[in-house]
Write an enzyme that holds these catalytic residues in place. Structure first.
Site, short mmCIF file in Angstrom:
data_model
loop_
_atom_site.label_atom_id
_atom_site.label_comp_id
_atom_site.label_asym_id
_atom_site.label_seq_id
_atom_site.Cartn_x
_atom_site.Cartn_y
_atom_site.Cartn_z
N LYS A 19 0.84 -1.22 0.00
CA LYS A 19 0.00 0.00 0.00
C LYS A 19 0.86 1.25 0.00
O LYS A 19 2.04 1.23 0.37
CB LYS A 19 -0.93 0.03 1.22
N ASP A 146 -2.57 -1.83 9.92
CA ASP A 146 -2.70 -1.80 8.45
C ASP A 146 -3.33 -3.08 7.90
O ASP A 146 -3.69 -3.14 6.72
CB ASP A 146 -1.31 -1.67 7.79
P1 ATP Z 1 4.30 -0.42 7.91
O1 ATP Z 1 4.18 0.31 6.60
O2 ATP Z 1 3.10 -1.31 8.20
O3 ATP Z 1 4.71 0.41 9.06
P2 ATP Z 1 6.74 -1.44 6.92
O4 ATP Z 1 6.38 -1.70 5.50
O5 ATP Z 1 7.50 -0.21 7.22
O6 ATP Z 1 5.45 -1.51 7.79
P3 ATP Z 1 7.44 -4.19 7.25
O7 ATP Z 1 7.92 -4.60 5.90
O8 ATP Z 1 6.11 -4.65 7.68
O9 ATP Z 1 7.58 -2.63 7.46
O10 ATP Z 1 8.57 -4.67 8.29
C1 ATP Z 1 8.72 -4.08 9.56
C2 ATP Z 1 9.37 -5.10 10.48
O11 ATP Z 1 8.42 -6.11 10.74
C3 ATP Z 1 10.57 -5.79 9.86
O12 ATP Z 1 11.75 -5.19 10.28
C4 ATP Z 1 10.46 -7.23 10.33
O13 ATP Z 1 11.36 -7.55 11.34
C5 ATP Z 1 9.05 -7.38 10.88
N1 ATP Z 1 8.22 -8.35 10.14
C6 ATP Z 1 7.35 -9.19 10.68
N2 ATP Z 1 6.74 -9.94 9.77
C7 ATP Z 1 7.23 -9.58 8.57
C8 ATP Z 1 6.99 -10.01 7.24
N3 ATP Z 1 6.13 -10.99 6.96
N4 ATP Z 1 7.66 -9.40 6.24
C9 ATP Z 1 8.53 -8.42 6.54
N5 ATP Z 1 8.82 -7.99 7.78
C10 ATP Z 1 8.17 -8.55 8.80
#
Ligand code: ATP
Length: 307
Positions: A19, A146
């Site tokens: 997203k 989210d």
């Molecule tokens: P958001 O936009 O929801 O704040 P994000 O995109 O910044 O999230 P994610 O890719 O969800 O960040 O990753 C954040 C942290 O979550 C990572 O550093 C990781 O350790 C943990 N994590 C847990 N599950 C997952 C997953 N399935 N894929 C990636 N990271 C994950």
């Protein structure tokens, strides 16, 4: 006689999008530690694929572009999602979850939430549970703010912590270029930094401008580009100064609007059409400032069983 496990499918595959927040208004930090949000989500065509098969114990593997960065233990949101669904079905979560990962990790594109939403749906289909939509939504909200949006996809207004959704009228297809970075940013750290930068006296409630909603309803990318906004952007730039240069660079190359996606560091550029997107991808890749640049479009569907 056929045993129950013989009735389970060999595997279920779910496709789930990332997203971008077209608008991310963040209220003051509440005593609970959370922030009230006023946001507009759009699901975009960068997809993870979740495959669920039978196994001796719960396990996670990763593949694809970013599979090596996926946690393989109970800290993965997909692990927690599988446990929730199995419990609701009265089953043991003896499942192998394979995450084919194209959504960048810790990038502000809800990659972890996407895998949680995809796993909820995959496990529900795997166990043939037919969990009602409102119960799946409640499980999604337990996993992260989210996750409910990613389950639904499309375009939606998020309030509360972003988990209270209402529909947004949107016309047509918007083209995006996402500039990505190998090194992520911590969401918690960016919220903390935002609070610090605003100071204790900040008390403004967030609100999505009507002009942005009107631009979506009209399918007008030029107008939408003028109203993109992210309250976390300043803190993301303060934490990673190159983001300012990348945003300016994309604007100079003709983007209609640009912003940091969620808590960053991914930078999202709204462009007029596919040709403009291809030009911007080439320009950003050759700038040497970003690790990758990806063309995507939105809105797209939410988590969906594909096999
Ligand atoms: P958001 O936009 O929801 O704040 P994000 O995109 O910044 O999230 P994610 O890719 O969800 O960040 O990753 C954040 C942290 O979550 C990572 O550093 C990781 O350790 C943990 N994590 C847990 N599950 C997952 C997953 N399935 N894929 C990636 N990271 C994950």
């Amino acid at each position: 006689m056929t045993s129950a496990s013989a009735l389970l499918p060999a595997q279920v595959v779910v496709r789930v999008p990332g997203k971008v927040n077209l608008y991310l208004g963040v209220g003051p930090r509440e005593f609970t530690g959370y922030h009230e949000l006023a946001t507009v989500f759009q699901a975009v065509s960068i997809f993870d694929e979740i495959t669920v098969t039978a196994a001796d114990t719960l396990q996670i593997t990763g593949g694809g572009k970013y599979g090596h960065l996926v946690p393989k233990d109970e800290t993965n949101l997909a692990w927690k999602a599988a446990q929730l669904v199995a419990k609701a079905c009265g089953e043991e979560p003896n499942l192998a979850i394979h995450i084919d990962k194209s959504i960048p990790v810790a990038a502000g594109m809800a990659g972890g939430s996407a895998d949680a939403a995809g796993t909820l749906l995959a496990c529900d289909a795997y166990f043939g549970a037919g969990i009602p939509r409102d119960e799946l939504d409640a499980m999604a909200a337990m996993l992260g703010s989210d996750v409910p949006f990613i389950l639904h996809g499309g375009c939606a207004l998020g309030s509360g912590r972003g988990d209270v959704l209402s529909p947004v009228i949107t016309r047509g297809n918007f083209h995006w270029v996402f500039a990505t970075f190998t090194e992520g940013l911590s969401t918690a750290m960016i919220y903390e930094r935002t609070d610090e930068m605003r100071g204790m006296e900040f008390n403004q409630a967030p609100d999505v401008p009507n002009e942005l909603l009107a631009a979506l309803a009209q399918g007008n990318p030029a107008e939408l580009g003028r109203h993109l906004h992210n309250d976390l952007q300043e803190a993301a730039i303060a934490s990673r100064s190159v983001l300012k240069d990348v945003l300016e660079y994309g604007r100079d190359l003709g983007a209609l609007g640009e912003l940091v996606s969620g808590s960053g560091p991914t930078c999202a550029f709204l462009v007029r059409d596919e040709a403009s997107a291809i030009d911007l991808v080439v320009g950003l890749k050759s700038s040497g400032m970003v690790d990758d640049a990806i063309h995507a479009h939105g809105p797209v569907h939410g988590a969906r069983v594909i096999r």
